[in-house]
Each structure stands twice: as structure tokens, then as C-alpha cells.
Scaffold this motif. Sequence first.
Motif: not given
Length: 89
Positions: A26-34, A50-54
Motif C-alpha cells: 500500500r505504501s509503495y502504491y501511494e508513493r508510485l501514484r504520487k 524496480c527499487l521498490m520491487i527489489t
Amino acid sequence: MGMRFLEIIYRLGEAASSEDEKELLRSYYERLRKMVRIDCSEDEIEHRFCLMITCYIMRYIDKQVNYSKQKAEYYLSFLTDRLNNEVSA
């Protein structure tokens, strides 16, 4: 492309089994959406994705990973060790 990355993280979140995992995604999603909303370049969005998924993968490989590291080589060292162990097993 940014929307595709958002979809990937969203679907991972739907499939997550633990609340910790769901919160992380959820945190990754919010950061990426911004980032998508403020018109970051596609290259920057792809790099961050790529960094988030890693980081997401590394969470399961070694609890001692320092997620503040930005260089891909840092993460690759953990992944390479893990892959070498899996192949030789």
C-alpha cells in the motif's frame, strides 16, 4: 507505463497474505501514484519501481538488508548469493 507499474503493485497487494505485506505494498502504491501524478519521467518512475520491487523481494531474502541503499549493485549482491545457493542446492 507508470499506470502499468501501479497495476502490478495493486495486484500484488490483493494477493498478499499478511497485513505487514499489504501495508508495505500500500505504501509503495501511494508513493508510485504520487510520482505518476507529478509527471516524473518514465525513466525515473521505472527506476523507483524496480527499487521498490527489489526491496519487496529482498524482504524475504535477508532481514538485514539496508533498504535506504539506492545502488542496484547493493541489491544484486544479495540476489546473486541467493540465486547461487538455489542453483547449487
